[in-house]
Design a protein around this motif. Sequence first.
Motif, PDB file in Angstrom:
ATOM      1  N   SER A 310      15.975 -56.701  23.214  1.00  0.00           N
ATOM      2  CA  SER A 310      14.906 -56.496  24.497  1.00  0.00           C
ATOM      3  C   SER A 310      13.679 -55.891  24.150  1.00  0.00           C
ATOM      4  N   ALA A 311      13.629 -55.517  22.748  1.00  0.00           N
ATOM      5  CA  ALA A 311      12.087 -54.888  22.401  1.00  0.00           C
ATOM      6  C   ALA A 311      11.678 -55.746  21.014  1.00  0.00           C
ATOM      7  N   SER A 312      12.120 -56.945  21.130  1.00  0.00           N
ATOM      8  CA  SER A 312      11.636 -57.826  19.771  1.00  0.00           C
ATOM      9  C   SER A 312      10.200 -58.142  19.617  1.00  0.00           C
ATOM     10  N   VAL A 313       9.180 -57.997  20.619  1.00  0.00           N
ATOM     11  CA  VAL A 313       8.055 -58.108  20.328  1.00  0.00           C
ATOM     12  C   VAL A 313       7.593 -56.856  19.734  1.00  0.00           C
ATOM     13  N   ILE A 314       7.806 -55.597  20.048  1.00  0.00           N
ATOM     14  CA  ILE A 314       7.366 -54.393  19.555  1.00  0.00           C
ATOM     15  C   ILE A 314       7.925 -54.354  18.305  1.00  0.00           C
ATOM     16  N   ILE A 315       9.305 -54.772  17.982  1.00  0.00           N
ATOM     17  CA  ILE A 315       9.743 -54.770  16.528  1.00  0.00           C
ATOM     18  C   ILE A 315       8.999 -55.497  15.482  1.00  0.00           C
ATOM     19  N   GLY A 316       8.492 -56.687  16.110  1.00  0.00           N
ATOM     20  CA  GLY A 316       7.960 -57.967  15.447  1.00  0.00           C
ATOM     21  C   GLY A 316       6.351 -57.186  15.000  1.00  0.00           C
ATOM     22  N   LEU A 317       5.870 -56.411  15.760  1.00  0.00           N
ATOM     23  CA  LEU A 317       4.464 -55.773  15.773  1.00  0.00           C
ATOM     24  C   LEU A 317       4.769 -54.872  14.474  1.00  0.00           C
ATOM     25  N   PHE A 318       5.911 -54.038  14.541  1.00  0.00           N
ATOM     26  CA  PHE A 318       6.107 -52.925  13.703  1.00  0.00           C
ATOM     27  C   PHE A 318       6.156 -53.511  12.232  1.00  0.00           C
ATOM     28  N   VAL A 319       6.965 -54.555  12.101  1.00  0.00           N
ATOM     29  CA  VAL A 319       7.189 -55.273  11.099  1.00  0.00           C
ATOM     30  C   VAL A 319       5.607 -55.816  10.450  1.00  0.00           C
ATOM     31  N   GLY A 320       5.046 -56.551  10.986  1.00  0.00           N
ATOM     32  CA  GLY A 320       3.735 -56.821  10.474  1.00  0.00           C
ATOM     33  C   GLY A 320       2.711 -55.796  10.604  1.00  0.00           C
ATOM     34  N   CYS A 321       2.737 -54.727  11.225  1.00  0.00           N
ATOM     35  CA  CYS A 321       1.739 -53.601  10.628  1.00  0.00           C
ATOM     36  C   CYS A 321       2.348 -52.966   9.343  1.00  0.00           C
ATOM     37  N   LEU A 322       3.833 -52.773   9.079  1.00  0.00           N
ATOM     38  CA  LEU A 322       4.521 -52.220   8.103  1.00  0.00           C
ATOM     39  C   LEU A 322       3.923 -53.009   6.785  1.00  0.00           C
ATOM     40  N   VAL A 323       4.060 -54.458   6.758  1.00  0.00           N
ATOM     41  CA  VAL A 323       3.824 -55.422   5.847  1.00  0.00           C
ATOM     42  C   VAL A 323       2.124 -55.143   5.359  1.00  0.00           C
ATOM     43  N   SER A 324       1.585 -55.195   6.567  1.00  0.00           N
ATOM     44  CA  SER A 324      -0.035 -55.312   6.211  1.00  0.00           C
ATOM     45  C   SER A 324      -0.363 -54.049   5.708  1.00  0.00           C
ATOM     46  N   GLY A 325       0.188 -52.699   6.329  1.00  0.00           N
ATOM     47  CA  GLY A 325      -0.312 -51.554   5.543  1.00  0.00           C
ATOM     48  C   GLY A 325       0.087 -51.365   4.140  1.00  0.00           C
ATOM     49  N   LEU A 326       1.290 -51.774   3.673  1.00  0.00           N
ATOM     50  CA  LEU A 326       1.689 -51.908   2.516  1.00  0.00           C
ATOM     51  C   LEU A 326       1.019 -52.589   1.172  1.00  0.00           C
ATOM     52  N   THR A 327       0.492 -53.858   1.900  1.00  0.00           N
ATOM     53  CA  THR A 327      -0.604 -54.623   1.168  1.00  0.00           C
ATOM     54  C   THR A 327      -2.017 -54.395   1.338  1.00  0.00           C
ATOM     55  N   GLY A 328      -2.535 -53.248   1.982  1.00  0.00           N
ATOM     56  CA  GLY A 328      -3.700 -52.784   1.860  1.00  0.00           C
ATOM     57  C   GLY A 328      -4.608 -53.565   3.154  1.00  0.00           C
ATOM     58  N   TYR A 329      -4.122 -53.764   4.190  1.00  0.00           N
ATOM     59  CA  TYR A 329      -5.006 -54.524   5.071  1.00  0.00           C
ATOM     60  C   TYR A 329      -5.172 -53.612   6.103  1.00  0.00           C
ATOM     61  N   TRP A 330      -5.028 -52.332   6.115  1.00  0.00           N
ATOM     62  CA  TRP A 330      -5.093 -51.259   7.292  1.00  0.00           C
ATOM     63  C   TRP A 330      -6.278 -50.294   6.806  1.00  0.00           C
ATOM     64  N   SER A 331      -7.117 -49.951   7.920  1.00  0.00           N
ATOM     65  CA  SER A 331      -8.313 -48.880   7.820  1.00  0.00           C
ATOM     66  C   SER A 331      -7.332 -47.818   8.794  1.00  0.00           C
ATOM     67  N   MET A 332      -7.355 -46.746   8.314  1.00  0.00           N
ATOM     68  CA  MET A 332      -6.881 -45.580   8.936  1.00  0.00           C
ATOM     69  C   MET A 332      -7.965 -44.612   9.487  1.00  0.00           C
ATOM     70  N   ASN A 333      -9.271 -44.999   9.361  1.00  0.00           N
ATOM     71  CA  ASN A 333     -10.334 -44.091   9.601  1.00  0.00           C
ATOM     72  C   ASN A 333     -10.266 -43.888  11.370  1.00  0.00           C
TER      73      ASN A 333
END
Length: 582
Positions: A310-333
């Motif tokens: 019932s929270a599949s969308v937010i889990i999908g977002l979390f996985v996407g954010c985790l993968v993109s963060g580990l591969t260097g696509y995030w800006s934390m500023n």
Amino acid sequence: MASFSQEKKNDKSIEPEIAGATLEIGQSADPIWKDKLSYLKRYVTSKEGWVGDYDYLYLITPNIWPLNKKYKGYKAPFYGLNDEVPILLTVVLGLQHALCMIGSIVSPPLAIAGGAFYFDSAMTQYLVSAAFITTGIATALQVTRVHIAKTPFYIGTGLLSVVGPTFDILPIAFTYTGMRYANGTCPTAEDGTQLPCPEAWGAILGSILCTVWVQILMSFVPPKTLNKIFPKVVTGSLLLLVGIYLVGNGMNNWGGSSNCHAGTGFYALCPDVSSPQPLPWGDPKLIGLGFTVFVAIIFVEQFGSPLMKSASVIIGLFVGCLVSGLTGYWSMNNIYAAPAVTFLWVHTFPLSVDGALILPLLIMFICEAVSCMPDILATAEISDVDIEGTEFNARVQGGILCDGMGSLIAALGTGPPMVSQAGNNGVIVITGCASRRAGWCASVFLILMGIFGKFGAIFGSMPPSVLGGMQVFLYSTIAVAGLRVLGLVRYTRRNRFILTVALGIGFVDITQPDWWDSILTYSGSNVALSGFEQGLNLIVQTPFIIAAVLGVFLNLALPDDASQMDDMLRDQTGQAVLHKEE
């Protein structure tokens, strides 16, 4: 524990039977209040009140053999609207209802901020926070069901039905800002880059405050009358068109960002040239980031526990954010710079009323008043309450009025307009809890999510490709909802004709959005005529608006005649008679 409702002897009531008693004239209230206080003390100090006998392991058991053997064919115990629910379960399910709404709450403000008005990160984060806070307030009002004194009317359904930002405002916002950037009333840089236009959002907010009253007034119209004027053939087609239209916007973000699709200068690369690892629009790496959201959602749907599904969308977002963060696509500023705590009116917009918006917004709110009724019906059905008769009609009336009041509150709080949603129905079915307590708890969580500014900053800072993957999935569910409504339509020759005309013109708007540009091109000094022309353009170039106008007109104008083909189809399938024509 005595029953709260005499009609359901096995219900676990939230209070002793004395709580539902009426106080006679001259009767002392002291015994009643003493019993209430005694019950409350027992409820908050006992293990039964906090934990109860609910099988919490069921909620977190994944659908993987052999772990799922124990719960094969298991049905969770059902908690009705006013049943006593353990405090721990109330908190867990309240959080679950809030989590399942996150995707549909953040998507409209993010699309508005980035794809229509080109706001900076601080303004984007604020709009996300404002959407959470106003959603929490509107949902609490919906769940509570406030009686309007000395009338038979209510504000709210009194069900565990949630209210969230409507996606229908997005086509209007995109078309409206496109017009303003084209005519120079929104700023553009020398290289053609479109700059932030808060005045345009202020015009939409001011126009909403003037037009939302049509939905508030429509809440007092009998639901049967609304269904007759706006049948499923109309509401289904507009939902389908909204979903298809928005998928295109989501795909722009999935490719890297709507700004950098054929962008130049600062937006020559996605999401912009200053971001970590900028890439051309549609680069396979960006497409892959969006697919991580899709893959995660599919995986959770197949193997996840009831809470995870019932929270599949937010889990999908979390996985996407985790993968993109580990591969260097995030800006934390932007996250570091975001305030720890925020609230409504931290940022404000210059309110105004634009005549070009009045007709489209009036049509939108009329459509909102009708399109929310199937969602209210679905929530009532799974909540085990009457789905016909005076009580149900009162719930529909209260739901429509609450949506209107929610949009009014949201506009005053600088957020997008609201509409009842059925996205949390899956949580009710899986967990067996339709108690309003979970709804109130969800409202508190939503408001807290909005107040903590870092939470909104995360969504405002995530890579557009991750957001786009979520949006395409979420917007597709809107199109599927339209197909579900159209599946209830009796496909007579008349209804097929209405659908053909409405969808045909709507699809023209989607596939060729500039087809009307060279027809109404008045550029004289008559301000009133120019505003009227812009309003007509906004109606014609917004797919679901023009489809709704044509559908309602044809439904009222065309004679309700039968043809030999209709009789033949009825005889062959035997299914047409199963659907009652509205």
